[in-house]
Design a protein around this motif. Structure first.
Motif, short mmCIF file in Angstrom:
data_model
loop_
_atom_site.label_atom_id
_atom_site.label_comp_id
_atom_site.label_asym_id
_atom_site.label_seq_id
_atom_site.Cartn_x
_atom_site.Cartn_y
_atom_site.Cartn_z
N ILE A 80 5.96 -7.25 -15.54
CA ILE A 80 7.11 -7.19 -14.63
C ILE A 80 7.72 -5.79 -14.67
N GLU A 81 7.95 -5.22 -13.49
CA GLU A 81 8.44 -3.84 -13.41
C GLU A 81 9.82 -3.69 -14.03
N HIS A 82 10.73 -4.62 -13.77
CA HIS A 82 12.07 -4.56 -14.35
C HIS A 82 12.69 -5.95 -14.28
N TRP A 83 13.68 -6.18 -15.13
CA TRP A 83 14.41 -7.44 -15.07
C TRP A 83 15.33 -7.45 -13.86
N PRO A 84 15.72 -8.65 -13.40
CA PRO A 84 16.68 -8.72 -12.27
C PRO A 84 18.00 -8.04 -12.62
N HIS A 85 18.62 -7.41 -11.62
CA HIS A 85 19.90 -6.72 -11.80
C HIS A 85 21.09 -7.52 -11.28
N GLY A 86 20.82 -8.68 -10.68
CA GLY A 86 21.93 -9.46 -10.15
C GLY A 86 22.06 -9.34 -8.64
N LEU A 87 20.94 -9.11 -7.96
CA LEU A 87 20.96 -9.02 -6.50
C LEU A 87 20.38 -10.31 -5.91
N GLY A 88 20.40 -10.45 -4.59
CA GLY A 88 19.82 -11.60 -3.92
C GLY A 88 20.47 -12.90 -4.32
N LEU A 89 19.61 -13.94 -4.58
CA LEU A 89 20.14 -15.26 -4.95
C LEU A 89 20.91 -15.20 -6.27
N LEU A 90 20.43 -14.40 -7.20
CA LEU A 90 21.14 -14.30 -8.48
C LEU A 90 22.53 -13.70 -8.26
N GLY A 91 22.62 -12.73 -7.36
CA GLY A 91 23.92 -12.15 -7.05
C GLY A 91 24.82 -13.14 -6.32
N LEU A 92 24.22 -14.02 -5.50
CA LEU A 92 25.01 -15.04 -4.79
C LEU A 92 25.65 -16.00 -5.79
N LEU A 93 24.90 -16.38 -6.83
CA LEU A 93 25.45 -17.27 -7.84
C LEU A 93 26.58 -16.58 -8.64
N ILE A 94 26.47 -15.26 -8.79
CA ILE A 94 27.52 -14.53 -9.50
C ILE A 94 28.79 -14.48 -8.65
N LYS A 95 28.61 -14.21 -7.33
CA LYS A 95 29.77 -14.12 -6.43
C LYS A 95 30.37 -15.48 -6.14
N ASP A 96 29.52 -16.49 -5.97
CA ASP A 96 29.99 -17.85 -5.64
C ASP A 96 29.47 -18.78 -6.73
N ALA A 97 30.28 -18.98 -7.77
CA ALA A 97 29.84 -19.69 -8.97
C ALA A 97 29.81 -21.19 -8.74
N ARG A 98 28.84 -21.64 -7.94
CA ARG A 98 28.64 -23.07 -7.70
C ARG A 98 27.15 -23.37 -7.81
N PRO A 99 26.77 -24.61 -8.20
CA PRO A 99 25.35 -24.96 -8.31
C PRO A 99 24.62 -24.71 -6.99
N LEU A 100 23.38 -24.26 -7.09
CA LEU A 100 22.56 -23.95 -5.92
C LEU A 100 21.17 -24.52 -6.15
N ARG A 101 20.71 -25.38 -5.17
CA ARG A 101 19.42 -26.04 -5.29
C ARG A 101 18.62 -25.77 -4.02
N LEU A 102 17.39 -25.26 -4.18
CA LEU A 102 16.56 -24.89 -3.03
C LEU A 102 15.16 -25.45 -3.18
N GLY A 103 14.59 -25.84 -2.04
CA GLY A 103 13.20 -26.28 -2.04
C GLY A 103 12.23 -25.11 -1.99
N ARG A 104 12.69 -23.96 -1.41
CA ARG A 104 11.84 -22.77 -1.33
C ARG A 104 12.74 -21.54 -1.35
N ILE A 105 12.56 -20.71 -2.36
CA ILE A 105 13.43 -19.55 -2.56
C ILE A 105 13.36 -18.60 -1.36
N ALA A 106 12.16 -18.35 -0.85
CA ALA A 106 11.97 -17.35 0.20
C ALA A 106 12.68 -17.72 1.50
N ASP A 107 12.99 -19.01 1.70
CA ASP A 107 13.62 -19.43 2.95
C ASP A 107 15.11 -19.14 2.99
N HIS A 108 15.73 -18.86 1.86
CA HIS A 108 17.17 -18.64 1.83
C HIS A 108 17.48 -17.23 2.36
#
Length: 556
Positions: free
Chosen positions: A90-118
């Motif tokens: 792996i080139e680098h660990w996640p920095h908190g962008l994308g879906l991970l950043g969304l969970l940081i900004k909006d601290a609520r449970p998130l459940r997805l059937g396919r990550i790429a579709d979000h």
């Protein structure tokens, strides 16, 4: 029809019973997981156990826990389910962008059937294994979002359901309590260490222990208090333009010990000038590529001043390996208090040493006055009496003995005066006097000569000879003694260093074979150049009795 209806009811009942049993089993597993997570008090162990337990509860292939730091970024990422080879790719660990950043900004449970579709999906870094299903749940510690649990790739190809989400939310609630307990335990343990360390530092300094040893205690105590991997104590050199690593403890300490850093070019220099603590959550991504800490693989760094501006006495630097949790606000407060107390103890110890030095000066001044006003005067009176007695002595042998006694008294008076000047000289700690350095050179030559040269020092050598001239004097004496050792084959040598009026004289004599013309010129060249540079003279002669006599004179 009634028979068919009964079969359907029985089948439905069987399904519901199986569901209840499965739910009961999962509740039992969840309770066991809560107990397991809450049984640990080491924070990093607690975090890893939380991720491992969550992946087992919902049958996820991969799991991770991201710790949220300042500016809503991930400061630590703990993965589970990846092999060492997969992690290395792996080139680098996640920095908190994308879906991970969304969970940081909006601290609520998130459940997805396919990550790429979000729509917030940011993609994966190079070398990251592909992942589809996703379940993210925040971990709260009281009112603070400590981090997020990330679970992906439910085994069997299915998606995470509501029950999976409820179980992970329950685990995250228990995890928040476990994290809080681990933090409180760690804080109480560190405070206890802080109190013990503060008492030890203060006691050692005020009892007269060498400050360098005390700095080692400061470094070791700070290392234990914060669970850091490296601690440095930086002190300023006299001009306060650079900081020197006077003490270090931890991984890579020996490599950094004695290193010098320019105040205007380093983060530690900013702390030293401003008197305020500073920290960096990750030195590896910082703007200082040449930093030794970055080169040694350190990430989180915290720097605390020893004392407050404008009287900062140094900087305490703490570092952790890259990938570890950064230092917390509690760490900073505790270390700031510890560093402030250590700075006060250093100041008190310095004041105590100044008082001792002043007391020593007063005692030496009193002894010098007693020698001058009492001893020398009585010896001088005795010598004068003997001089007036010579004329009354008829026998030449007796007169010669009286004259010899007068000469001895005269020499004794000169020696006492020399001792008085030595007593009135500098007593700066760690800075030997010029007299002491002359004695050291002469004693050092004794091992090469096979005998101890004679030494006489007269006048206020320590008080009137400036440091640049003292350096030249010592160099000339060193070269003169070296020539005696190499060329003279002497059995006796004498050194005289005296200040008479406004002139410094160094005379070195021996009873050896003397020097030829070539040797005389080559041996005298450096000595003459030093004398000429200082406006003086140098003369190398062979007395009538043989041997060699060097006379080096410098105006003061």
């Amino acid at each position: 029809m009634p028979h068919v209806r009964l079969d359907e009811l029985l089948a439905e009942l069987q399904v519901r019973l199986n569901t209840v049993l499965a739910t009961r089993d999962r509740v039992h597993v969840l309770l066991e997981a809560v107990v397991s997570v809450g049984s640990e008090l080491d924070l990093e162990t607690v975090l890893r156990r939380i991720v491992e337990t969550a992946t087992k509860l919902v049958d996820a292939s991969y799991g991770a826990l991201g710790v949220v730091g300042h500016e809503s970024t991930l400061v630590q990422f703990i993965p589970v389910g990846l092999t060492e080879e997969e992690i290395a790719r792996i080139e680098h660990w996640p920095h908190g962008l994308g879906l991970l950043g969304l969970l940081i900004k909006d601290a609520r449970p998130l459940r997805l059937g396919r990550i790429a579709d979000h729509p917030e999906s940011y993609g994966f870094p190079l070398g990251h294994p592909p992942m589809g299903t996703f379940l993210g749940v925040p971990i709260r510690v009281r009112d603070e979002v400590f981090g997020n649990l990330y679970l992906t790739e439910k085994r069997g190809g299915g998606e995470f359901d509501e029950e999976d989400e409820a179980i992970v939310v329950a685990l995250a609630t228990a995890a928040g309590v476990a994290v809080d307990n681990a933090r409180l335990y760690e804080m109480s343990r560190r405070r206890e260490t802080w109190l013990q360390a503060s008492a030890e530092v203060t006691t050692r300094l005020l009892s007269g222990t060498d400050p360098r040893q005390v700095l080692s205690v400061v470094a070791g105590s700070a290392l234990a208090m914060t669970d850091a991997d490296l601690v440095e104590v930086l002190l300023p050199e006299p001009s306060r333009q650079s900081l020197i690593v006077e003490s270090a403890d931890g991984e890579g300490a020996q490599e950094l010990l004695g290193a010098v850093f320019v105040v205007s070019e380093t983060l530690a220099g900013d702390v030293f000038v401003q008197g305020e603590p500073m920290s960096d959550p990750d030195m590896q991504s910082g703007p200082r590529p040449g930093s030794p800490l970055r080169r040694l693989g350190y990430g989180p760094v915290m720097m605390v001043p020893l004392g407050g501006a404008p009287n900062v006495r140094g900087v305490l630097v703490l570092a952790k390996r890259s990938g570890r949790l950064p230092f917390s606000g509690a760490d900073e407060q505790m270390l700031q208090a510890f560093a402030g107390q250590a700075a006060i103890a250093l100041e008190l110890a310095e004041a105590r040493r100044d008082a001792e030095r002043l007391s020593l000066l007063e005692d030496r001044d009193r002894i010098a006055k007693d020698l001058h006003d009492v001893v020398i005067q009585r010896l001088f009176a005795t010598a004068m009496t003997l001089m007036s007695t010579i004329r009354l002595v008829e026998r030449p042998e007796a007169a010669k003995r009286v004259q010899h006694a007068i000469d001895e008294l005269d020499g004794t008076i000169r020696q006492i005066r020399s001792s008085i000047f030595a007593l009135q000289g500098s007593v700066e700690q760690g800075a030997p006097s010029l007299r002491g350095r002359i004695v050291e050179l002469v004693e050092g030559a004794a091992g090469h000569l096979g005998f101890m040269p004679g030494l006489r020092m007269e006048g206020q050598i320590d008080a009137l000879v400036p440091e640049p001239v003292a350096d030249h004097l010592l160099a000339v004496l060193r070269e003169a003694l070296s020539n005696v050792v190499r060329h003279s084959r002497a059995t006796r040598a004498d050194v005289l260093a005296e200040v008479v009026g406004a002139e410094l004289a160094l005379v070195v004599t021996d009873n050896g074979v003397g020097l030829g013309e070539t040797a005389r010129r080559s041996g005298l060249r450096n000595i003459e150049e030093r004398a000429t540079r200082l406006g003086g003279s140098a003369e190398l002669t062979t007395p009538e009795a043989g041997g060699t006599r060097l006379c080096w004179r410098i105006p003061l």
